[in-house]
Design a protein around this motif. Sequence first.
Motif, PDB file in Angstrom:
ATOM      1  N   GLU A  42      32.293  35.836  28.264  1.00 20.54           N
ATOM      2  CA  GLU A  42      32.219  37.374  28.607  1.00 20.54           C
ATOM      3  C   GLU A  42      31.741  37.842  29.932  1.00 20.54           C
ATOM      4  N   LEU A  43      30.885  36.695  30.299  1.00 18.21           N
ATOM      5  CA  LEU A  43      30.477  37.408  31.859  1.00 18.21           C
ATOM      6  C   LEU A  43      31.679  37.061  32.723  1.00 18.21           C
ATOM      7  N   LEU A  44      32.493  36.228  32.774  1.00 18.20           N
ATOM      8  CA  LEU A  44      33.537  36.056  33.653  1.00 18.20           C
ATOM      9  C   LEU A  44      34.586  37.368  33.358  1.00 18.20           C
ATOM     10  N   GLU A  45      34.762  37.659  32.323  1.00 15.54           N
ATOM     11  CA  GLU A  45      35.599  38.825  32.083  1.00 15.54           C
ATOM     12  C   GLU A  45      35.303  40.073  32.603  1.00 15.54           C
ATOM     13  N   ARG A  46      33.918  40.298  32.556  1.00 14.08           N
ATOM     14  CA  ARG A  46      33.300  41.546  32.947  1.00 14.08           C
ATOM     15  C   ARG A  46      33.354  41.570  34.454  1.00 14.08           C
ATOM     16  N   LEU A  47      33.020  40.189  35.140  1.00 11.29           N
ATOM     17  CA  LEU A  47      32.949  40.215  36.496  1.00 11.29           C
ATOM     18  C   LEU A  47      34.257  40.547  37.054  1.00 11.29           C
ATOM     19  N   THR A  48      35.441  40.000  36.397  1.00  8.01           N
ATOM     20  CA  THR A  48      37.037  40.259  36.748  1.00  8.01           C
ATOM     21  C   THR A  48      37.002  41.756  36.741  1.00  8.01           C
ATOM     22  N   THR A  49      36.848  42.221  35.665  1.00 12.97           N
ATOM     23  CA  THR A  49      37.261  43.775  35.550  1.00 12.97           C
ATOM     24  C   THR A  49      36.585  44.526  36.712  1.00 12.97           C
ATOM     25  N   ILE A  50      35.172  44.385  36.906  1.00 15.94           N
ATOM     26  CA  ILE A  50      34.385  45.292  37.819  1.00 15.94           C
ATOM     27  C   ILE A  50      35.149  45.009  39.096  1.00 15.94           C
ATOM     28  N   LEU A  51      35.279  43.896  39.503  1.00 17.34           N
ATOM     29  CA  LEU A  51      36.066  43.425  40.972  1.00 17.34           C
ATOM     30  C   LEU A  51      37.282  43.984  41.119  1.00 17.34           C
ATOM     31  N   THR A  52      38.304  43.978  39.874  1.00 17.06           N
ATOM     32  CA  THR A  52      39.392  44.523  39.974  1.00 17.06           C
ATOM     33  C   THR A  52      39.477  46.000  40.147  1.00 17.06           C
ATOM     34  N   GLU A  53      38.486  46.651  39.215  1.00 16.67           N
ATOM     35  CA  GLU A  53      38.428  47.997  39.505  1.00 16.67           C
ATOM     36  C   GLU A  53      37.864  48.738  40.982  1.00 16.67           C
ATOM     37  N   LEU A  54      37.001  47.760  41.536  1.00 19.61           N
ATOM     38  CA  LEU A  54      36.191  48.116  42.795  1.00 19.61           C
ATOM     39  C   LEU A  54      37.686  48.173  43.995  1.00 19.61           C
ATOM     40  N   GLN A  55      38.765  47.510  43.805  1.00 22.06           N
ATOM     41  CA  GLN A  55      39.729  47.466  44.555  1.00 22.06           C
ATOM     42  C   GLN A  55      40.300  48.775  44.846  1.00 22.06           C
ATOM     43  N   GLY A  56      40.255  49.815  43.779  1.00 18.92           N
ATOM     44  CA  GLY A  56      40.910  51.224  43.989  1.00 18.92           C
ATOM     45  C   GLY A  56      39.837  51.973  44.520  1.00 18.92           C
ATOM     46  N   GLU A  57      38.546  51.563  44.626  1.00 20.54           N
ATOM     47  CA  GLU A  57      37.697  52.480  44.894  1.00 20.54           C
ATOM     48  C   GLU A  57      37.250  52.479  46.398  1.00 20.54           C
ATOM     49  N   PRO A  58      36.407  53.646  47.019  1.00 20.78           N
ATOM     50  CA  PRO A  58      36.213  53.573  48.198  1.00 20.78           C
ATOM     51  C   PRO A  58      34.846  52.876  48.862  1.00 20.78           C
ATOM     52  N   PRO A  59      34.247  52.007  48.023  1.00 19.50           N
ATOM     53  CA  PRO A  59      33.127  51.307  48.750  1.00 19.50           C
ATOM     54  C   PRO A  59      33.494  50.592  49.941  1.00 19.50           C
ATOM     55  N   ARG A  60      33.023  50.535  51.080  1.00 15.43           N
ATOM     56  CA  ARG A  60      33.257  49.863  52.344  1.00 15.43           C
ATOM     57  C   ARG A  60      32.655  48.313  52.076  1.00 15.43           C
ATOM     58  N   GLY A  61      31.740  47.999  51.242  1.00 20.74           N
ATOM     59  CA  GLY A  61      31.336  46.557  51.095  1.00 20.74           C
ATOM     60  C   GLY A  61      30.928  46.621  49.816  1.00 20.74           C
ATOM     61  N   VAL A  62      30.517  45.292  49.412  1.00 14.53           N
ATOM     62  CA  VAL A  62      30.222  44.786  48.162  1.00 14.53           C
ATOM     63  C   VAL A  62      29.341  43.555  48.436  1.00 14.53           C
ATOM     64  N   VAL A  63      28.096  43.704  47.559  1.00 11.03           N
ATOM     65  CA  VAL A  63      27.261  42.533  47.752  1.00 11.03           C
ATOM     66  C   VAL A  63      26.990  41.928  46.093  1.00 11.03           C
ATOM     67  N   LEU A  64      27.352  40.529  46.291  1.00 10.12           N
ATOM     68  CA  LEU A  64      27.028  39.987  44.838  1.00 10.12           C
ATOM     69  C   LEU A  64      25.784  39.100  44.859  1.00 10.12           C
TER      70      LEU A  64
END
Length: 252
Positions: free
Chosen positions: A26-48
């Motif tokens: 469940e955690l892996l699927e959620r992480l993949t979804t969020i990171l995939t969605e971020l590809q189409g968003e404007p944030p200039r950087g991401v911290v994990l």
Amino acid sequence: MIERTEIDDVVVLRLAHGKVNALDLELLERLTTILTELQGEPPRGVVLTGTGGAFSAGVDLWRIVDGGPEYVEAFLPALSAAFLAAFNLPQPLVAAVNGHAIAGGCVLAACADHRVMGGRGSIGVTELLVGVPFPTTALTILEYALGPAQTRACVVSGATFEPAQALERGLVDELDDDPVAAAVAAARRMATAVPADTFAFTKHQLRRSVNETIQMRRDLEEPRVLEQWTARLADGGIERFMNARGSASRRP
């Protein structure tokens, strides 16, 4: 499972799943979804980053034991998908290693463009001590992040390292008592140094051969990886490892 906040133009994703952010389906699927969605968003950087004393303690092995072969068959592709989503994120990705980053947690940190570790915790890849092989994606990403010689040494030994040792071995790039603040600063620096499209394209160029190698190796190796993980279920090897480690709780 994952908390999202924003600091200026940097998105901070904080794993918040159980005591040690163990990687389950469940955690892996959620992480993949969020990171995939971020590809189409404007944030200039991401911290994990993680919570408490753990970035991620790696695969939830009790879920593997309890779920059996069918769970493993679904879990391994989800693990690779999450690693690839992090590895190929177009924006700068910085791992703020706030505590223990073990096995799959170490690989997840290795997916980042830059890794900042705090003053506590340990990091390393322990898969061979469990008796299971590395998924092809994980091993290839480690080779890219650490180089072949250091990857070989870390994988074969199964050792974990304190922050100063981790920095010396290239498992992390920087130490800071406030890893999240340092990671946000690093993500912002990378994001503002060059235009976003130039950064994304250059990152693609740098990682293209890695992705090609992963695709080639997966076709050849993944059936054997699944076979050997399933074998360690059948012969009790994973459960023996967990019991020997004193991990009686099935809620990591």
